[in-house]
Design an enzyme around this catalytic site. Structure first.
Site, PDB file in Angstrom:
ATOM      1  CB  THR A 126      32.768  12.925  22.577  1.00  0.00           C
ATOM      2  OG1 THR A 126      31.743  12.659  23.521  1.00  0.00           O
ATOM      3  CG2 THR A 126      33.804  11.810  22.595  1.00  0.00           C
ATOM      4  NE  ARG A 158      22.595   5.010  31.023  1.00  0.00           N
ATOM      5  CZ  ARG A 158      21.874   4.277  31.872  1.00  0.00           C
ATOM      6  NH1 ARG A 158      21.729   2.984  31.679  1.00  0.00           N
ATOM      7  NH2 ARG A 158      21.276   4.827  32.914  1.00  0.00           N
ATOM      8  CG  PHE A 256      27.180  -1.976  28.081  1.00  0.00           C
ATOM      9  CD1 PHE A 256      26.673  -1.284  29.159  1.00  0.00           C
ATOM     10  CD2 PHE A 256      27.182  -1.350  26.839  1.00  0.00           C
ATOM     11  CE1 PHE A 256      26.180   0.009  29.015  1.00  0.00           C
ATOM     12  CE2 PHE A 256      26.695  -0.069  26.682  1.00  0.00           C
ATOM     13  CZ  PHE A 256      26.198   0.605  27.776  1.00  0.00           C
ATOM     14  CB  ALA A 259      23.740 -11.281  22.373  1.00  0.00           C
ATOM     15  CB  CYS A 267      28.203   7.883  21.638  1.00  0.00           C
ATOM     16  SG  CYS A 267      27.431   9.428  22.151  1.00  0.00           S
ATOM     17  NE  ARG A 335      22.709  11.772  16.572  1.00  0.00           N
ATOM     18  CZ  ARG A 335      23.102  12.744  17.410  1.00  0.00           C
ATOM     19  NH1 ARG A 335      24.063  13.573  17.041  1.00  0.00           N
ATOM     20  NH2 ARG A 335      22.541  12.878  18.596  1.00  0.00           N
TER      21      ARG A 335
HETATM   22  P1  NAD Z   1      23.381  17.166  18.540  1.00  0.00           P
HETATM   23  O1  NAD Z   1      23.701  17.050  17.098  1.00  0.00           O
HETATM   24  O2  NAD Z   1      22.096  16.621  19.054  1.00  0.00           O
HETATM   25  O3  NAD Z   1      23.451  18.698  18.976  1.00  0.00           O
HETATM   26  C1  NAD Z   1      24.470  19.579  18.625  1.00  0.00           C
HETATM   27  C2  NAD Z   1      23.866  20.977  18.498  1.00  0.00           C
HETATM   28  O4  NAD Z   1      24.909  21.943  18.373  1.00  0.00           O
HETATM   29  C3  NAD Z   1      22.972  21.155  17.281  1.00  0.00           C
HETATM   30  O5  NAD Z   1      21.694  21.585  17.698  1.00  0.00           O
HETATM   31  C4  NAD Z   1      23.687  22.248  16.451  1.00  0.00           C
HETATM   32  O6  NAD Z   1      22.779  23.093  15.766  1.00  0.00           O
HETATM   33  C5  NAD Z   1      24.441  22.984  17.535  1.00  0.00           C
HETATM   34  N1  NAD Z   1      25.580  23.799  17.083  1.00  0.00           N
HETATM   35  C6  NAD Z   1      26.597  23.473  16.249  1.00  0.00           C
HETATM   36  N2  NAD Z   1      27.468  24.495  16.153  1.00  0.00           N
HETATM   37  C7  NAD Z   1      27.011  25.484  16.953  1.00  0.00           C
HETATM   38  C8  NAD Z   1      27.473  26.802  17.287  1.00  0.00           C
HETATM   39  N3  NAD Z   1      28.624  27.291  16.802  1.00  0.00           N
HETATM   40  N4  NAD Z   1      26.737  27.547  18.136  1.00  0.00           N
HETATM   41  C9  NAD Z   1      25.582  27.052  18.667  1.00  0.00           C
HETATM   42  N5  NAD Z   1      25.093  25.828  18.385  1.00  0.00           N
HETATM   43  C10 NAD Z   1      25.799  25.053  17.543  1.00  0.00           C
HETATM   44  O7  NAD Z   1      24.620  16.495  19.297  1.00  0.00           O
HETATM   45  P2  NAD Z   1      24.590  15.696  20.711  1.00  0.00           P
HETATM   46  O8  NAD Z   1      24.081  14.322  20.514  1.00  0.00           O
HETATM   47  O9  NAD Z   1      23.992  16.581  21.738  1.00  0.00           O
HETATM   48  O10 NAD Z   1      26.157  15.569  20.964  1.00  0.00           O
HETATM   49  C11 NAD Z   1      26.947  16.689  21.314  1.00  0.00           C
HETATM   50  C12 NAD Z   1      28.306  16.187  21.768  1.00  0.00           C
HETATM   51  O11 NAD Z   1      28.155  15.403  22.967  1.00  0.00           O
HETATM   52  C13 NAD Z   1      29.006  15.262  20.779  1.00  0.00           C
HETATM   53  O12 NAD Z   1      30.384  15.489  20.833  1.00  0.00           O
HETATM   54  C14 NAD Z   1      28.691  13.870  21.304  1.00  0.00           C
HETATM   55  O13 NAD Z   1      29.660  12.927  20.944  1.00  0.00           O
HETATM   56  C15 NAD Z   1      28.701  14.111  22.792  1.00  0.00           C
HETATM   57  N6  NAD Z   1      27.892  13.162  23.576  1.00  0.00           N
HETATM   58  C16 NAD Z   1      26.669  12.791  23.104  1.00  0.00           C
HETATM   59  C17 NAD Z   1      25.891  11.910  23.862  1.00  0.00           C
HETATM   60  C18 NAD Z   1      24.545  11.469  23.358  1.00  0.00           C
HETATM   61  O14 NAD Z   1      24.011  10.498  23.898  1.00  0.00           O
HETATM   62  N7  NAD Z   1      23.965  12.115  22.366  1.00  0.00           N
HETATM   63  C19 NAD Z   1      26.366  11.423  25.082  1.00  0.00           C
HETATM   64  C20 NAD Z   1      27.614  11.843  25.534  1.00  0.00           C
HETATM   65  C21 NAD Z   1      28.367  12.717  24.764  1.00  0.00           C
END
Ligand code: NAD
Length: 439
Positions: A126, A158, A256, A259, A267, A335
């Site tokens: 994101t 999700r 959503f 309450a 996120c 988080r």
């Molecule tokens: P996360 O922290 O679980 O995972 C991110 C991973 O990226 C980590 O394991 C980290 O070590 C790795 N990383 C960082 N830099 C790197 C690099 N240069 N090379 C290789 N690996 C690298 O994060 P997440 O929850 O999976 O979220 C990732 C993105 O997706 C975010 O932008 C988040 O907003 C978005 N997102 C998350 C969700 C969710 O429910 N978690 C849903 C939709 C979108």
């Protein structure tokens, strides 16, 4: 298709495993060697229902591998996804794009080293509007523009239902005007066409904004019903019935509208904040989103006050049992969980805390201090002055109330997820508080 997933977290691992399950060859890359070793040894570093089985199945079929070596992974790749974290930047709340730009830099360097074919670099993280432009500029420093295209493909899964969300999404959004890139991404998602999943092609900037607009809207809906719950408490109305009464209106919809103690998670908090910053910088303030952020922050501390009030205004020396610590059920993600605000406030007021969560205690230990963790519900409740239900895990929905009452020092339950019925709790002899329903 050959797919590389840079970042093997909640999004990268689920997306990688699902793309492999669609039949593509997927390499998941992460800088975190421990994560890669864990995956290569057959374990899963996070808790997500069904993920262990899905990963095992696709590893066995040789469609899914894990490595820290991006150069090797990128050989012959049709698409390289960026799925790294975009947390809030300390201080100003902007999205911290260090990991995204770091990944773009490495992808550019590796594209330059290989004489691979046309590659689509897809941002799944994101990211604020305009990040794709910057990613493109970074890669252009290394290779000529004809060798690659940068697209946006935000992820809407999700946690807790991530696999089904990925495989049966309401829609797939793809931001690129490059036809070759569109073809590659269409081919990647082809299995979804069987279910007639809408695939929406937009400009890159529009796609980036769709993700934030969606999250901000959902956060607003939650915050709206949370404030409505406060009003219900003040006037003796029932928020669940209000939610049902408005949710049956198709223009509003029932989702959503539960309450609770305020939204948390990886996120909504960071994305609403980042969107608000983007809006302010572009002189198009989003006053509604700003109000949502403020109301939600306030709500989490109000929940601590609610607990204190239920315990006659004083929790000093009291033992409080918490069921649930993660921001929602079926995940170990801590988080921005409401527990991170509520528990320290109670501790500051002199309470001692014992807690049980089916999956999140390991993560919680890193973020909360001075908690006595228990291995199961009834042990957690034993000897406590009050019980707080903070996350609506299924296993908390059918507690043996008679046993709970006997184990508690005083039969106080604060149900911040409204999973019990006030009249039953009263019948059972509990002092029962909940969110927005008359007791
Ligand atoms: P996360 O922290 O679980 O995972 C991110 C991973 O990226 C980590 O394991 C980290 O070590 C790795 N990383 C960082 N830099 C790197 C690099 N240069 N090379 C290789 N690996 C690298 O994060 P997440 O929850 O999976 O979220 C990732 C993105 O997706 C975010 O932008 C988040 O907003 C978005 N997102 C998350 C969700 C969710 O429910 N978690 C849903 C939709 C979108």
């Amino acid at each position: 298709m050959r797919v590389v997933m840079v970042g093997t977290g909640y999004v990268g691992l689920v997306s990688g495993a699902c793309f492999a399950d669609f039949g593509h060859d997927v390499v998941c890359v992460d800088k975190d060697l421990f994560k890669i070793e864990t995956l290569n040894s057959g374990s899963i570093p996070i808790y997500e229902p069904g993920l262990r089985e899905l990963v095992a199945k696709n590893v066995e079929a040789n469609r899914l591998t894990f490595t820290a070596d991006l150069i090797e992974a990128m050989k012959g790749a049709d698409a390289v996804f960026i799925g790294v974290g975009t947390p809030s930047r300390r201080g100003d709340g902007h999205a911290d794009l260090t990991y995204v730009y770091g990944a773009a830099e490495e992808i550019g360097e590796n594209l330059a080293k290989s004489n691979s074919k046309f590659t689509v670099v897809v941002t799944k993280s994101t990211v604020p509007v305009g990040t794709g432009d910057e990613v493109e500029a970074i890669i252009t420093k290394h290779v000529e523009a004809s060798r690659f295209a940068v697209a946006s493909n935000p992820e809407f899964l999700r946690e807790g239902a991530a696999i089904i969300d990925f495989k049966r999404p309401d829609r797939v959004v793809v931001g690129t005007e490059d036809e070759k890139a569109q073809d590659v991404i269409r081919a990647l998602y082809r299995p979804l066409f069987i279910n007639e999943t809408p695939i929406l092609f937009t400009s890159r900037r529009t796609s980036e904004l769709i993700k934030y607009a969606g999250n901000a809207f959902l956060a607003t809906k939650i915050t709206f019903i949370n404030e409505m719950a406060d009003l219900c408490e003040a006037v003796g109305a029932n928020v669940q019935e209000v939610a049902r009464g408005i949710g049956l209106d198709k223009r509003i919809g029932p989702k959503f509208l539960h309450a609770g103690p305020g939204y948390g998670g990886s996120c909504f908090p960071k994305d609403t904040l980042a969107l608000s910053r983007t809006a302010a910088e572009n002189n198009a303030p989003l006053t509604i989103v700003d109000a949502v952020i403020a109301a939600n922050n306030q709500r989490k501390s109000n929940m601590a006050d609610k607990i204190i009030k239920t315990l006659d205004g004083d929790v000093c020396g009291k033992k409080i049992a918490f069921l649930g610590l993660s921001f929602k059920p079926n995940t170990d993600d801590m988080r921005d969980a409401p527990s991170l605000t509520i528990i320290p406030r109670l501790q500051k007021a002199g309470a001692t805390i014992q807690a049980y969560d089916p999956q999140a205690m390991k993560e919680a230990e890193k973020l909360l201090s001075d908690i006595t963790y228990k291995a199961e519900v009834y042990d957690c409740v034993k000897g406590a002055d009050a019980l707080v239900i903070l996350t609506e895990w299924d296993e908390f929905r059918a507690l043996d109330l008679g046993r709970i009452k006997k184990l508690l020092k005083t039969p106080i339950m604060v149900d911040l997820r409204n999973i019990y019925r006030p009249e039953i709790m009263k019948e059972q002899g509990f002092i029962y508080t909940n969110i927005g329903r008359p007791v």
